[in-house]
Design a protein around this motif. Structure first.
Motif, PDB file in Angstrom:
ATOM      1  N   PRO A   1       0.822  -1.226   0.000  1.00 29.11           N
ATOM      2  CA  PRO A   1       0.000   0.000   0.000  1.00 29.11           C
ATOM      3  C   PRO A   1       0.850   1.268   0.000  1.00 29.11           C
ATOM      4  N   ALA A   2       1.971   1.249   0.720  1.00 34.24           N
ATOM      5  CA  ALA A   2       2.871   2.407   0.706  1.00 34.24           C
ATOM      6  C   ALA A   2       3.477   2.598  -0.683  1.00 34.24           C
ATOM      7  N   GLY A   3       3.822   1.493  -1.327  1.00 32.90           N
ATOM      8  CA  GLY A   3       4.368   1.573  -2.678  1.00 32.90           C
ATOM      9  C   GLY A   3       3.351   2.118  -3.673  1.00 32.90           C
ATOM     10  N   GLU A   4       2.091   1.680  -3.538  1.00 32.55           N
ATOM     11  CA  GLU A   4       1.030   2.198  -4.412  1.00 32.55           C
ATOM     12  C   GLU A   4       0.888   3.703  -4.245  1.00 32.55           C
ATOM     13  N   ALA A   5       1.015   4.178  -2.995  1.00 32.94           N
ATOM     14  CA  ALA A   5       0.890   5.617  -2.745  1.00 32.94           C
ATOM     15  C   ALA A   5       2.108   6.382  -3.261  1.00 32.94           C
ATOM     16  N   PHE A   6       3.269   5.748  -3.212  1.00 29.02           N
ATOM     17  CA  PHE A   6       4.514   6.415  -3.589  1.00 29.02           C
ATOM     18  C   PHE A   6       4.696   6.501  -5.099  1.00 29.02           C
ATOM     19  N   LEU A   7       4.212   5.510  -5.849  1.00 29.30           N
ATOM     20  CA  LEU A   7       4.512   5.381  -7.277  1.00 29.30           C
ATOM     21  C   LEU A   7       4.080   6.597  -8.107  1.00 29.30           C
ATOM     22  N   PRO A   8       2.858   7.112  -7.982  1.00 31.98           N
ATOM     23  CA  PRO A   8       2.481   8.272  -8.815  1.00 31.98           C
ATOM     24  C   PRO A   8       3.380   9.481  -8.585  1.00 31.98           C
ATOM     25  N   ALA A   9       3.725   9.735  -7.332  1.00 31.06           N
ATOM     26  CA  ALA A   9       4.596  10.875  -7.031  1.00 31.06           C
ATOM     27  C   ALA A   9       5.993  10.653  -7.597  1.00 31.06           C
ATOM     28  N   ALA A  10       6.475   9.408  -7.557  1.00 29.95           N
ATOM     29  CA  ALA A  10       7.796   9.105  -8.117  1.00 29.95           C
ATOM     30  C   ALA A  10       7.802   9.379  -9.618  1.00 29.95           C
ATOM     31  N   ARG A  11       6.743   8.963 -10.302  1.00 34.46           N
ATOM     32  CA  ARG A  11       6.656   9.210 -11.745  1.00 34.46           C
ATOM     33  C   ARG A  11       6.610  10.706 -12.036  1.00 34.46           C
ATOM     34  N   GLN A  12       5.868  11.442 -11.254  1.00 29.69           N
ATOM     35  CA  GLN A  12       5.775  12.890 -11.455  1.00 29.69           C
ATOM     36  C   GLN A  12       7.137  13.557 -11.280  1.00 29.69           C
ATOM     37  N   CYS A  13       7.886  13.101 -10.269  1.00 31.02           N
ATOM     38  CA  CYS A  13       9.222  13.668 -10.042  1.00 31.02           C
ATOM     39  C   CYS A  13      10.139  13.403 -11.235  1.00 31.02           C
ATOM     40  N   LEU A  14      10.103  12.185 -11.762  1.00 36.58           N
ATOM     41  CA  LEU A  14      10.947  11.842 -12.903  1.00 36.58           C
ATOM     42  C   LEU A  14      10.543  12.627 -14.145  1.00 36.58           C
ATOM     43  N   GLU A  15       9.229  12.775 -14.347  1.00 33.71           N
ATOM     44  CA  GLU A  15       8.761  13.554 -15.492  1.00 33.71           C
ATOM     45  C   GLU A  15       9.185  15.012 -15.363  1.00 33.71           C
ATOM     46  N   ALA A  16       9.108  15.552 -14.143  1.00 31.79           N
ATOM     47  CA  ALA A  16       9.518  16.945 -13.930  1.00 31.79           C
ATOM     48  C   ALA A  16      11.008  17.109 -14.197  1.00 31.79           C
ATOM     49  N   ALA A  17      11.805  16.140 -13.774  1.00 29.04           N
ATOM     50  CA  ALA A  17      13.250  16.213 -14.011  1.00 29.04           C
ATOM     51  C   ALA A  17      13.552  16.139 -15.506  1.00 29.04           C
ATOM     52  N   ASP A  18      12.869  15.233 -16.208  1.00 31.32           N
ATOM     53  CA  ASP A  18      13.067  15.121 -17.649  1.00 31.32           C
ATOM     54  C   ASP A  18      12.665  16.416 -18.348  1.00 31.32           C
ATOM     55  N   ARG A  19      11.569  16.990 -17.891  1.00 34.58           N
ATOM     56  CA  ARG A  19      11.099  18.231 -18.508  1.00 34.58           C
ATOM     57  C   ARG A  19      12.087  19.367 -18.253  1.00 34.58           C
ATOM     58  N   ALA A  20      12.642  19.413 -17.057  1.00 37.57           N
ATOM     59  CA  ALA A  20      13.609  20.464 -16.752  1.00 37.57           C
ATOM     60  C   ALA A  20      14.829  20.353 -17.668  1.00 37.57           C
ATOM     61  N   ARG A  21      15.321  19.144 -17.877  1.00 30.16           N
ATOM     62  CA  ARG A  21      16.455  18.950 -18.781  1.00 30.16           C
ATOM     63  C   ARG A  21      16.095  19.362 -20.208  1.00 30.16           C
ATOM     64  N   ALA A  22      14.864  18.998 -20.625  1.00 33.56           N
ATOM     65  CA  ALA A  22      14.434  19.332 -21.980  1.00 33.56           C
ATOM     66  C   ALA A  22      14.320  20.836 -22.180  1.00 33.56           C
ATOM     67  N   GLU A  23      13.850  21.557 -21.155  1.00 30.69           N
ATOM     68  CA  GLU A  23      13.698  23.003 -21.286  1.00 30.69           C
ATOM     69  C   GLU A  23      15.061  23.695 -21.341  1.00 30.69           C
ATOM     70  N   VAL A  24      16.032  23.170 -20.594  1.00 30.02           N
ATOM     71  CA  VAL A  24      17.387  23.730 -20.670  1.00 30.02           C
ATOM     72  C   VAL A  24      17.962  23.527 -22.068  1.00 30.02           C
ATOM     73  N   ALA A  25      17.735  22.316 -22.622  1.00 30.11           N
ATOM     74  CA  ALA A  25      18.217  22.045 -23.978  1.00 30.11           C
ATOM     75  C   ALA A  25      17.537  22.957 -24.992  1.00 30.11           C
ATOM     76  N   ALA A  26      16.206  23.188 -24.803  1.00 29.18           N
ATOM     77  CA  ALA A  26      15.457  24.046 -25.724  1.00 29.18           C
ATOM     78  C   ALA A  26      15.981  25.471 -25.695  1.00 29.18           C
ATOM     79  N   ALA A  27      16.408  25.923 -24.509  1.00 29.90           N
ATOM     80  CA  ALA A  27      16.961  27.279 -24.402  1.00 29.90           C
ATOM     81  C   ALA A  27      18.231  27.412 -25.231  1.00 29.90           C
TER      82      ALA A  27
END
Length: 296
Positions: A59-85
């Motif tokens: 149950p803790a893992g189920e609660a943690f997984l969506p937030a973990a994915r969001q963090c990874l997506e945010a990190a990927d997006r941050a790298r992509a925006e730096v590259a776009a600049a």
């Protein structure tokens, strides 16, 4: 807590196997297991139940997984925006589309986009219009091509009207209807092959028959245009397809309709498009009158 630990958790959650997760992440299994154990100690909770036969989220893992994915997506997006600049577009572009897109040549559009931006990871998924709108809202899809009844607008997303058109009836070559053009209401007694009730693809036909003041029977409900066409070919009934899409099936006879159902195709995206999404919107806009204004 480190991003690499989050990647390991997501990999195990998706494969339900520590060995396959380690292979996906290109690390030895002991290193992956050690990092997940360290994260569990930091969190004070077990994320996985692991036995000799299976692995599953707690149950803790189920609660943690969506937030973990969001963090990874945010990190990927941050790298992509730096590259776009710096002038390079990278990251991901998740495209959604109804099966009967006709306002654009989607395969060609995706080809052109990949040639311009080879560092972007492109994915494509096919679904119904309402499902795609929800996926865009949730961030699972970046852009989507929809088909909606003329008086319906996509809500909760930004959108561009790409074009509209009427639907036509399609029948098998030996079907008993011989006319090339008929009144919509004259087909009311025919068995129909159409999309599931409640979907946007079905609503446009239902509304047109309601306006004509007649009811029709739909004994065959399908989830894809290809399946509809397969059933039409067997002479089981009348199908309804966009006029611009029907020529893809030259073996079927097309019957034009007076009082025909109509639909409008839309391109939709969320309120905070990534650099990869903005580049796609610009490419689509280059091929349409009026273009697409760069999102703020």
């Amino acid at each position: 807590m480190e991003l690499q630990q989050l990647r390991y958790v997501v990999a195990v959650a998706e494969t339900l196997n520590f060995t396959r997760a380690a292979e996906r992440c290109r690390v030895v299994q002991s290193a992956l297991s050690h990092q997940i154990a360290a994260l569990e100690r930091e969190l004070g909770a077990r994320l996985f139940e692991r036995t000799s036969r299976r692995v599953r989220l707690t149950p803790a893992g189920e609660a943690f997984l969506p937030a973990a994915r969001q963090c990874l997506e945010a990190a990927d997006r941050a790298r992509a925006e730096v590259a776009a600049a710096g002038g390079e577009i990278r990251g991901r572009l998740a495209v959604g589309a109804i099966p009967t897109v006709a306002a654009v040549d989607l395969p060609v559009l995706l080809r052109d986009y990949r040639r311009r931006h080879p560092r972007v990871r492109i994915t494509l998924t096919s679904a119904g219009s309402q499902d795609l709108i929800e996926r865009v809202r949730r961030g699972g899809v970046d852009v989507a091509f929809l088909g909606l009844p003329p008086r319906t607008e996509p809500k909760g997303v930004r959108s561009l009207r790409l074009g509209g058109g009427e639907l036509v009836a399609v029948v098998a070559p030996d079907y008993h209807l011989a006319e090339r053009e008929v009144e919509l209401r004259s087909l009311a007694d025919e068995p129909f092959i159409d999309f599931r009730a409640g979907t946007a693809g079905r609503a446009q036909s239902d509304e047109a028959f309601a306006v004509a003041g007649v009811r029709r029977e739909v004994p065959f409900e399908v989830s894809s245009a290809d399946f509809m066409v397969d059933l039409v070919r067997q002479g089981l009934g009348v199908g309804m397809l966009p006029a611009a899409y029907a020529p893809r099936f030259p073996d079927l006879r097309v019957i034009r309709l007076r009082g025909a159902p109509a639909r409008v195709e839309h391109l939709v995206w969320d309120n905070r498009p990534s650099s990869a999404t903005r580049a796609f919107l610009e490419l689509v806009g280059a091929g349409h009158a009026g273009g697409v204004s760069p999102p703020e």
